[in-house]
Design a protein around this motif. Sequence first.
Motif, PDB file in Angstrom:
ATOM      1  N   ILE A 167     -10.277   1.886  -7.187  1.00 56.39           N
ATOM      2  CA  ILE A 167      -9.673   3.206  -7.410  1.00 56.39           C
ATOM      3  C   ILE A 167     -10.411   3.907  -8.551  1.00 56.39           C
ATOM      4  O   ILE A 167     -10.788   3.260  -9.538  1.00 56.39           O
TER       5      ILE A 167
ATOM      6  N   ILE B  48      -4.155  -2.173  -5.004  1.00 56.52           N
ATOM      7  CA  ILE B  48      -5.467  -1.878  -4.403  1.00 56.52           C
ATOM      8  C   ILE B  48      -6.455  -3.014  -4.666  1.00 56.52           C
ATOM      9  O   ILE B  48      -7.190  -3.434  -3.783  1.00 56.52           O
TER      10      ILE B  48
ATOM     11  N   VAL C 177      -9.487   6.356  -3.545  1.00 54.02           N
ATOM     12  CA  VAL C 177      -9.240   4.934  -3.302  1.00 54.02           C
ATOM     13  C   VAL C 177     -10.142   4.482  -2.162  1.00 54.02           C
ATOM     14  O   VAL C 177     -10.312   5.201  -1.188  1.00 54.02           O
TER      15      VAL C 177
ATOM     16  N   GLY D  45     -10.006  -3.630  -3.035  1.00 57.90           N
ATOM     17  CA  GLY D  45     -10.398  -2.231  -3.019  1.00 57.90           C
ATOM     18  C   GLY D  45     -10.726  -1.741  -4.413  1.00 57.90           C
ATOM     19  O   GLY D  45     -10.805  -2.531  -5.361  1.00 57.90           O
TER      20      GLY D  45
ATOM     21  N   THR E 120      -0.107   0.605  -8.797  1.00 54.38           N
ATOM     22  CA  THR E 120      -1.033   1.091  -7.766  1.00 54.38           C
ATOM     23  C   THR E 120      -2.361   0.332  -7.833  1.00 54.38           C
ATOM     24  O   THR E 120      -2.863  -0.148  -6.821  1.00 54.38           O
ATOM     25  N   ARG E 121      -2.887   0.221  -9.032  1.00 52.09           N
ATOM     26  CA  ARG E 121      -4.183  -0.435  -9.166  1.00 52.09           C
ATOM     27  C   ARG E 121      -4.116  -1.896  -8.724  1.00 52.09           C
ATOM     28  O   ARG E 121      -4.985  -2.383  -7.999  1.00 52.09           O
TER      29      ARG E 121
ATOM     30  N   LEU F 183       0.827  -1.206   0.000  1.00 48.62           N
ATOM     31  CA  LEU F 183       0.000   0.000   0.000  1.00 48.62           C
ATOM     32  C   LEU F 183       0.862   1.256   0.000  1.00 48.62           C
ATOM     33  O   LEU F 183       0.516   2.260  -0.637  1.00 48.62           O
TER      34      LEU F 183
ATOM     35  N   ILE G 151     -10.746   1.053   0.328  1.00 53.50           N
ATOM     36  CA  ILE G 151     -10.217  -0.268   0.695  1.00 53.50           C
ATOM     37  C   ILE G 151     -10.955  -0.771   1.947  1.00 53.50           C
ATOM     38  O   ILE G 151     -11.189   0.006   2.872  1.00 53.50           O
TER      39      ILE G 151
END
Length: 461
Positions: free
Chosen positions: A439, A432, A453, A437, A428-429, A351, A455
């Motif tokens: 985004i 997540i 974002v 999560g 990043t995606r 993260l 989560i």
Amino acid sequence: MVIVMLMGIIPSIVVENVIVQSYEDRALSQRTIIIQNQSNIISNQLVQLGYMEDQSNAVINGEISMLTNIYEGRILIINRDYEVIKDTYELDRGKYLISKEVINCFNGQDTSQYDKRNQYIEMTVPISDPESADKEIIGVMLISVSTVEINDSKDMLEQRGTMILGILVILILVFSYILSGILVKPFQKITRSIEELTDGYLDESISVPDYLETELITDAFNKMLARVKTLDDSRQEFVSNVSHELKTPLASMKVLADSLNVQENVPIEQYQEFMRDISEEIDRENSIITDLLSLVKMDKKASDLNIETVNINDLLELVLKRLRPIAGKKQVELILDSFRPVNAEVDATKLTLAFSNLVENAIKYNRPEGGWVRVSLNADHKYFYVTVADSGIGIPEESLNHIFERFYRVDKSHSREIGGTGLGLAITRSAIVMHRGAIRVYSKENEGTTFSVRIPLVYIA
Ligand code: ADP
């Protein structure tokens, strides 16, 4: 086929047995009632005509022998002393008969029982004196009648039933064979289509619209196929992108090195300048490889996550602290809004990388001076929310759908000068999504961009 067969045959067998059995029960109970009625009439006459004392009464004898003839039976009349005073078979007359049934009948209980094996009904009927005050029982009639003819009818019924059942079984067999063939055909078609597809004879999609179910199956299969194709395409694209991206710095270095090699008496300043460029290209190659390795790590299964309870406020603060020097250099103000303390079950390393990429982009793609980046953290009972907003150059609308793709950059030349591999948002995606999560991005060109974002607070395995 087996199910259809059983569904046809089992009820037929049950119905046949129930019919035969209920016929038998009804015939037997009817016969018992008739005989009992007739015997009662005779027993009344017996007393009235003094038959218990003198058995020579021709009317009674006639009635008794008629009854026994009609039903192929035998009648014994027993007096109070348990002596047989009349036997239609003339075998036991004068003998004494003390059986349970006879005693029960003297005590006021009529008995009637069916002997299935020997095929007869045996019953007792009391002979009571209507003159006496308490209707004293002065004798017992013991009657047995044959049920052979009832059994014959039952056997015949059974035979017919079995015959009909046999025909029914054959019909059901044929019917279930045809029906199962018809029912299964579309599924065989699906199998064949999939096999043809696997062998490469078909390349688009399969279609078996025979039933709603097969249509649903083929639709689901086609969707899966489309997804596999997309994945395959994106894999191929990824490989070609990787090769291209890795080759670009190498090509630059080659050009720089060659141009030094072909020249004679190159001044030392030019050597130094070209070497600096080569060093930059090496850094670039290095950062692409580092990002690629991060991405590969993210692509692994979610079970590789190292989940622990982490304070997200601290995590974000650390991210901002690390990036503050870069922001300072670009004169971008970094602000953190924490609305509440948030603890969540996450993989801190992954993260951190995800949020660092977002904040780093927000700094990189900010306006030349006086820009700001605002990171905010909030939570409800189920999720925590992080938004990274900036006052930067924004993303054109047509690019919004692509920025999470690997190697995608809005403006290649611009990005190149800013420095970047096009892998940051993909990393990043992935991080997540691994946390289950989501985004989202909102952006307006020349105004700014906001990434939000969401989560779950508790990790869902
Ligand atoms: P890069 O390494 O090029 O930054 P990313 O995957 O992180 O790659 O981002 C992809 C592209 O999305 C960037 O090249 C940039 O054009 C655009 N982008 C990402 N974040 C922002 C932002 N905050 N503002 C404007 N554009 C952005």
